[in-house]
Enzyme design. Structure first.
Site, mmCIF file in Angstrom:
data_model
loop_
_atom_site.group_PDB
_atom_site.id
_atom_site.type_symbol
_atom_site.label_atom_id
_atom_site.label_comp_id
_atom_site.label_asym_id
_atom_site.label_seq_id
_atom_site.Cartn_x
_atom_site.Cartn_y
_atom_site.Cartn_z
ATOM 1 N N GLU A 170 2.758 -53.432 -117.973
ATOM 2 C CA GLU A 170 4.217 -53.550 -117.928
ATOM 3 C C GLU A 170 4.637 -54.965 -117.583
ATOM 4 O O GLU A 170 5.625 -55.185 -116.881
ATOM 5 C CB GLU A 170 4.790 -52.533 -116.937
ATOM 6 C CG GLU A 170 4.544 -51.123 -117.415
ATOM 7 C CD GLU A 170 5.385 -50.082 -116.711
ATOM 8 O OE1 GLU A 170 5.950 -50.388 -115.646
ATOM 9 O OE2 GLU A 170 5.473 -48.966 -117.241
ATOM 10 N N ARG A 204 17.427 -57.075 -120.609
ATOM 11 C CA ARG A 204 16.656 -57.110 -121.848
ATOM 12 C C ARG A 204 17.117 -56.008 -122.808
ATOM 13 O O ARG A 204 17.218 -56.220 -124.000
ATOM 14 C CB ARG A 204 15.177 -56.943 -121.521
ATOM 15 C CG ARG A 204 14.288 -57.872 -122.287
ATOM 16 C CD ARG A 204 13.014 -58.227 -121.554
ATOM 17 N NE ARG A 204 12.378 -57.169 -120.840
ATOM 18 C CZ ARG A 204 12.161 -57.181 -119.519
ATOM 19 N NH1 ARG A 204 12.567 -58.187 -118.784
ATOM 20 N NH2 ARG A 204 11.557 -56.179 -118.927
ATOM 21 N N HIS A 264 9.381 -40.231 -117.518
ATOM 22 C CA HIS A 264 10.164 -41.446 -117.724
ATOM 23 C C HIS A 264 10.438 -41.707 -119.203
ATOM 24 O O HIS A 264 11.543 -42.076 -119.586
ATOM 25 C CB HIS A 264 9.372 -42.597 -117.111
ATOM 26 C CG HIS A 264 10.165 -43.827 -116.906
ATOM 27 N ND1 HIS A 264 11.037 -43.971 -115.856
ATOM 28 C CD2 HIS A 264 10.217 -44.987 -117.603
ATOM 29 C CE1 HIS A 264 11.584 -45.159 -115.916
ATOM 30 N NE2 HIS A 264 11.110 -45.805 -116.965
ATOM 31 N N SER A 312 17.413 -47.177 -113.732
ATOM 32 C CA SER A 312 16.946 -47.160 -112.343
ATOM 33 C C SER A 312 15.641 -47.915 -112.202
ATOM 34 O O SER A 312 14.857 -48.013 -113.145
ATOM 35 C CB SER A 312 16.714 -45.713 -111.910
ATOM 36 O OG SER A 312 15.656 -45.160 -112.664
ATOM 37 N N HIS A 313 15.418 -48.464 -111.022
ATOM 38 C CA HIS A 313 14.112 -49.014 -110.668
ATOM 39 C C HIS A 313 13.838 -48.614 -109.217
ATOM 40 O O HIS A 313 13.602 -49.450 -108.359
ATOM 41 C CB HIS A 313 14.073 -50.533 -110.865
ATOM 42 C CG HIS A 313 12.872 -50.990 -111.606
ATOM 43 N ND1 HIS A 313 12.315 -52.230 -111.462
ATOM 44 C CD2 HIS A 313 12.098 -50.344 -112.511
ATOM 45 C CE1 HIS A 313 11.261 -52.325 -112.254
ATOM 46 N NE2 HIS A 313 11.101 -51.207 -112.894
#
Ligand SMILES: Nc1ncnc2c1ncn2[C@@H]1O[C@H](COP(=O)(O)OP(=O)(O)O)[C@@H](O)[C@H]1O
Ligand SMILES: [Mg+2]
Lengths: 79, 229, 741, 79
Positions: free
Chosen positions: C312, C116, C49, C94-95
């Site tokens: 996170e 953000r 990532h 992406s999530h």
């Protein structure tokens, strides 16, 4: 002191969420659950050590903010 | 027309509202911060839409208790005009300036679309620019616009002509699918008993220029403009 | 009690997603075994990532430069010049994995993260899109995922107050265990008002701003790169919860803060939170950075250094501030009621030092954390070429009208009303074209200038031929922007693939990237930002290769855009482009005959450019009343959508082509548009097309309440009332969502 | 049989509502109330007369609909 406040809709006030949930439960095959009313629950810590003082403070919190007393009732439980 | 738009943290249609006020009246609106305790000298105060304080607890509940709201109450008590749109309507009910509550939409979903409103009372400071019984379009965008009040209150609102706007279909009919949120009696906008405070869920401020898809929403602002003239 | 000096076992290394040779690399780099905190930091920095270790080599081949490009990939978002000193700042991210596990919060925090990225650069977000892929409608979990994801996207974006103007929703069994949620955001700033993450100056305060740190999404970045298996339930507590209210406040506070001149560098805390943001700020600035974790605002008691470095928690920012302007900055934080703290300082040591309770928990070379991350040239094999299916080899439907109704009511082509009504697309008052058209259009800075946005990819094409599919995704976005009269100026991409350690998946990746690169070069359409999401697999089954393309176009005058709805009875309908009746990989073949077969339609990039430029000229010169590009479902679906959007019928006669009618109607040849023009302007339009070397065929007239299609002989092929079309178009989605699955 | 179900966020899961409410209480001059966590409360009627069967049914309702067990815990009280 830990406390729990339960805020519920007054009888007679429409509860669209409760109604929708009841419908959804039925469509999930969960018959036999009726009269669903959704309320709120607050868990919190109050600095007072005297139960009467704590209750007084929480009553003020409910009246001022946590409940809309036009349509809601509240109930305070001290731990 | 001198106007003020109240800004709470989490409000997001403050600029839309200020823009509409300026487009229609030609005068920029004052932006007033929620922590202030005084309003500037204005004819109309607008509490705009958005998610004040995230709509946490109950929509409008926290904002209704902000310092500026005392000033808004005094303004209303003096007979000044107050308009609450969407979250602003919710705030005005929580502040006790308008009766009833806005509950979760019957669908339990946020709804954003163009709806049709019928002018039920054209004889108010907020609706005089429309013909009585006429139908106009405006967007809605809310998750909690399901107006509810007890029987007596609804009767009084209806009886006193304080239901100013009602959801209808494009042909002006009730009872079809014109009501986007389940509001009782298809109520979209109501007036206080003195006639100087209006709350409505739809967003007339987003339909004041042709490029926005039409100018149907101008009437609200034109009415107030006429009322203060 | 947290033990920073625990012995690092092979099990621990594996649990951090690091391969044995990667661990060897760490040992060589620092000359000793890492502490527990350091291992956590490496795992965050070196996972797929953050490090792009499998994709970096190939990403470098993409075209990223152009006359308008101010900042390309490498920053939080791309920055592109749109004239008058204004820039557009945009990115897609992406999530996917979080959204499958907890659909509402996963999607919500995905939207929060991309917003953000945009406002960290100093831009106010003005538009959002979301590209969604779900499993088969009859897969048990699909409905739950759809309902949560859509509510989550809306819940965050609506509250934040950015209009959602476009997106995609598709269903396919290959997403059954792995949905895709790709969120796009664009913002506007002044060219001289852009903020970057590169720290400057030694000994300056590093300031933390925003929500407090909790144990949210612990190891989320690691999770996002891990394949799912059947015990993915065990990973559940890592879910982050979004707080759009805090984000809205953070936006206003950041933009106000930037005005004070106090911000030297700023970086949002996204994946791997404090670790990635702090390392990036220092490394980019060629500086060291020292953090004192005792100062970090925490939501939970007894958080360890390890937890704080990997948390996170959402809605947080890290900044380097000018100490001379600290008071002004503080006033802004207090006004907006945000937590803030000086949590460290910049140094000249090029070391990343983390202290907690007076103890050094980590001390690492800051540049190497990024620069020395593993880089893999993964083996790949090209996907086998599939045979071209001749139109004559695809059977006709029993009934053309019924086939059209089936397609317009199918999960992939039916109305997205159920979805888009949950998104606020009016807020900000600038939306000129709402979801439902070819591209969303918003007015910028009061107009007349505007921006157009579209998100596109056709995964079944990418699977059948990655190279052509990659080209097609770019071409379709270019086409959608051109259709509303926008000049396509730049692209963000979101590359969703399976496990890159499998050569055939890597082959899909490489093929798509080559196609995307070639198309972007041919169309002068640079890629300025993007995101890679790999390991989208469940139990060894990969998703369809899905490189989503987010396209941005510049509209000179928003008054001049056109929509896709038929506008006036009597208007002439003209088909632009070449029709060969390409049915391989078509929606028709899949939905009517249950076959997902053959080579996908090829894209001729020269033709694409010519046709798009021509159509854009027609729109901007006000010569056409409606435009729609042809994509899924071909000519028939395009006509039906135009009829639905305009609530007007049409009479169409299929041109002589030697093709069976169903191939003409449902073929998915690329580079095509349908335009309508006032009858008086028809001849001139045909002549202009000829002069521009664009095939143009008059096919009929707008009018009536039915869509009537006839053969050249006059024989009626299909007649459907617009009302019937609407019923079928609107029915599927609400019905699917209403029934408990 | 009447029942009440309380659904609360798991420890460690962010509660933006609770946070905002706590802030509001403080700004209204109600200091000394901390750690506010908001939950939901459902009051309903379940057709079963056997407590074990009622509890089983409500557990299913919680798992399927009333609670999001990824981030929430639930607690069932039978009247
Ligand atoms: N998730 C979504 N959010 C917002 N708009 C959407 C979404 N999905 C689809 N739409 C809108 O619905 C319309 C049809 O989508 P699609 O068929 O993908 O368009 P196209 O074929 O032109 O790319 C487009 O305007 C698109 O923006
Ligand atoms: Mg299109």
């Amino acid at each position: 002191m830990k406390a729990r406040i339960i805020v519920t809709l007054k009888t007679g006030v429409l509860d669209p969420q409760g109604k929708a949930i009841e419908g959804a439960l039925k469509s999930f095959g969960l018959a036999g659950i009726d009269g669903v009313r959704q309320g709120k629950c607050f868990e919190l810590e109050v600095a007072e050590t005297d139960p009467a003082a704590a209750r007084a403070k929480l009553t003020e919190a409910c009246e001022k903010l946590l409940a809309n007393t036009v349509i809601e009732n509240y109930h305070i439980d001290l731990a | 027309m001198k106007s003020a738009v109240v800004v709470f943290p989490g409000i997001n249609r403050d600029n839309d509202m200020a823009h509409a006020l300026e487009v229609v009246s030609g005068t920029p609106a004052h932006m007033v911060w929620h922590a202030d305790t005084e309003l500037p000298d204005v004819d109309v105060v607008v509490v705009p839409g958005g998610f004040s304080y995230g709509d946490y607890l109950r929509c409008g509940a926290i904002a209704a208790r902000a310092p500026i709201m005392d000033a808004v109450r005094r303004h209303a008590a003096r007979g000044g005009f107050v308009l609450g749109v969407c979250n602003g309507f919710q705030i005005l009910t929580e502040a006790g300036l308008l009766p009833g509550v806005l509950m979760r939409n019957a669908s339990l979903k946020f709804v954003c679309k163009l709806v049709h409103l019928r002018v039920e009372n054209a004889n108010t400071a907020f609706s005089s620019a429309y013909a009585a019984g006429s139908v106009f379009r405006t967007p809605v965008a809310h998750g909690e616009g399901n107006y509810f009040a007890d029987d007596d209150t609804v009767k009084r609102l209806e009886g006193e002509g304080r239901v100013v706007f009602r959801y209808v279909d494009a042909e002006g009919n009730r009872g079809t699918d014109g009501n986007p949120n389940g509001a009782i009696n298809d109520i979209a906008g109501i007036l206080n008993d003195a006639g100087n405070v209006l709350g409505m869920m739809p967003h007339p401020e987003n339909l004041v220029e042709p490029i926005q898809g039409g100018t149907d929403g101008r009437g609200i602002f034109e009415s107030v403009l006429a009322a203060v003239a | 009690m947290f033990n920073n000096h625990i012995a690092i076992t092979p099990d621990l290394v594996r649990a951090h997603g690091l391969k044995p040779d990667e661990y060897e690399r760490i040992l060589k780099l620092i000359g000793r075994p890492p502490t527990m905190t350091e291992l956590g930091i490496f795992s965050a920095m070196w996972n797929e990532h953050c490090s792009y270790k499998s994709s970096r080599l190939w990403l470098k081949t993409l075209p990223t430069k152009g006359e308008r490009v101010i900042h390309g990939p490498g920053e939080n978002a791309g920055v592109v010049d749109i004239g008058d000193g204004d820039v557009v700042v945009f990115k897609m991210e992406s999530h996917n994995h979080p959204s499958y596990i907890e659909p509402y919060q996963g999607a919500a925090t995905g939207v929060g993260g991309i917003l953000r990225d945009v406002f960290t650069m100093g831009a106010r977000p003005i538009a959002a899109m979301n590209s969604l892929r779900f499993g088969s409608p009859d897969f048990p979990r699909t409905q739950h995922v759809v309902s949560g994801v859509v509510a989550g996207v809306g819940g965050y974006g609506n509250s934040f107050g950015v209009p959602t103007v476009g997106g995609e929703v598709n269903f396919h069994p290959r997403y059954n265990g792995n949905c895709l949620v790709n969120a796009f955001a664009a913002g506007i700033a002044k060219a001289d008002g852009i903020f970057l993450s590169e720290a400057k100056g030694v000994g300056l305060p590093v300031v933390y701003l925003g929500s407090k740190t909790g144990r949210d999404g612990m190891g989320g970045a690691t999770m996002a790169s891990a394949e799912f298996d059947d015990d993915s339930n065990e990973k559940r507590p890592t879910v982050q919860v979004g707080d759009p209210f805090s984000e809205k406040v953070l936006l206003e506070a950041c933009l106000e803060l930037m005005q004070t001149g106090a911000v030297i560098a700023i970086q949002d805390m996204g994946a791997a939170g404090l670790t990635c943001s702090a390392v990036e700020m220092g490394a980019k600035g060629n500086l060291g950075l020292e953090l004192d974790l005792d100062k970090v605002p925490c939501r939970e008691a007894h958080m360890s250094a390890y937890e704080m470095m990997l948390s996170e928690s959402q809605e947080r920012m890290l900044m380097v501030l000018d100490p001379a302007r600290h008071a002004a900055a503080e006033a802004v934080f207090i006004k907006w009621g945000l937590d803030f703290a000086v949590v460290g300082r910049t140094t000249d040591t090029l070391r990343f030092v983390v202290k907690h309770h007076g103890e050094v928990m980590a001390d690492l070379p800051i540049k190497e954390l990024g620069d020395e991350a593993p880089l893999y040239d993964r083996p790949w094999v090209a996907s086998p070429k599939l045979p071209v299916i001749a139109p004559a080899d695809v059977p006709a439907p029993a009934d053309l009208a019924e086939a059209l109704l089936t397609l317009i009511g199918s999960p992939d082509l039916c109305s997205r009303r159920w979805v888009v009504e949950q998104y606020d697309h009016y807020v900000m008052g600038n939306t000129v074209q709402h979801p439902g058209g070819d591209a969303g259009v918003v007015r910028v800075n009061g107009g007349p200038k505007g921006l157009a946005f579209t998100a596109d990819v056709t995964p079944r094409y990418c699977e059948a031929d990655p190279y052509e599919g990659g080209k097609q995704a770019v071409a379709e976005s270019w086409r959608n922007l051109s259709a509303v009269g926008a000049l396509p100026i730049a692209v963000t991409d979101n590359l969703n693939f399976g496990n890159p350690e499998r050569p055939e998946i890597m082959g899909q990746f490489v093929g798509c990237l080559k196609g995307i690169g070639d198309a972007c070069r041919a169309l002068d359409y640079p890629i300025v930002s993007g995101n890679v999401s790999l390991y989208n697999e469940t139990n060894g089954q990969a998703i369809l290769p899905t490189p989503t393309i987010g396209g941005v176009g510049l509209v000179a005058d928003v008054e001049k855009t056109v929509g896709l709805g038929f506008r006036a009875a009597g208007d002439a309908i003209v088909l632009l482009g070449t029709t060969t009746g390409w049915l391989g990989q078509s929606i028709y073949l899949r939905e009517i005959h249950g076959r997902e077969e053959g080579a996908p339609p090829p894209v001729d990039l020269g033709e694409e450019k010519r046709h798009g430029d021509f159509v854009r000229g027609l729109v901007t010169s006000g010569r056409v009343s409606a435009v729609h590009d042809l994509s899924d479902g071909g000519l028939a679906i395009a006509l039906a959508e135009m009829a639905l959007a305009g609530d007007l019928g049409a009479e169409v006669t299929l041109p002589e082509s030697g093709l069976p009618p169903h191939a003409t109607l449902f073929g998915e040849d690329q580079g095509r548009y349908v335009v309508t023009v006032a009858a008086a302007g028809l001849d001139a339009l045909i002549a202009a097309a000829k002069a521009a070397n664009v095939p143009a065929t008059f096919v009929g007239h707008v009018g009536g309440t039915e869509l009537k299609v006839s053969a050249l002989t006059g024989a009626s092929l299909c007649t459907i009332s617009v009302d019937t079309l609407r019923q079928r178009h609107e029915a599927w989605f609400p019905a699917f969502m209403a029934v408990a699955h």
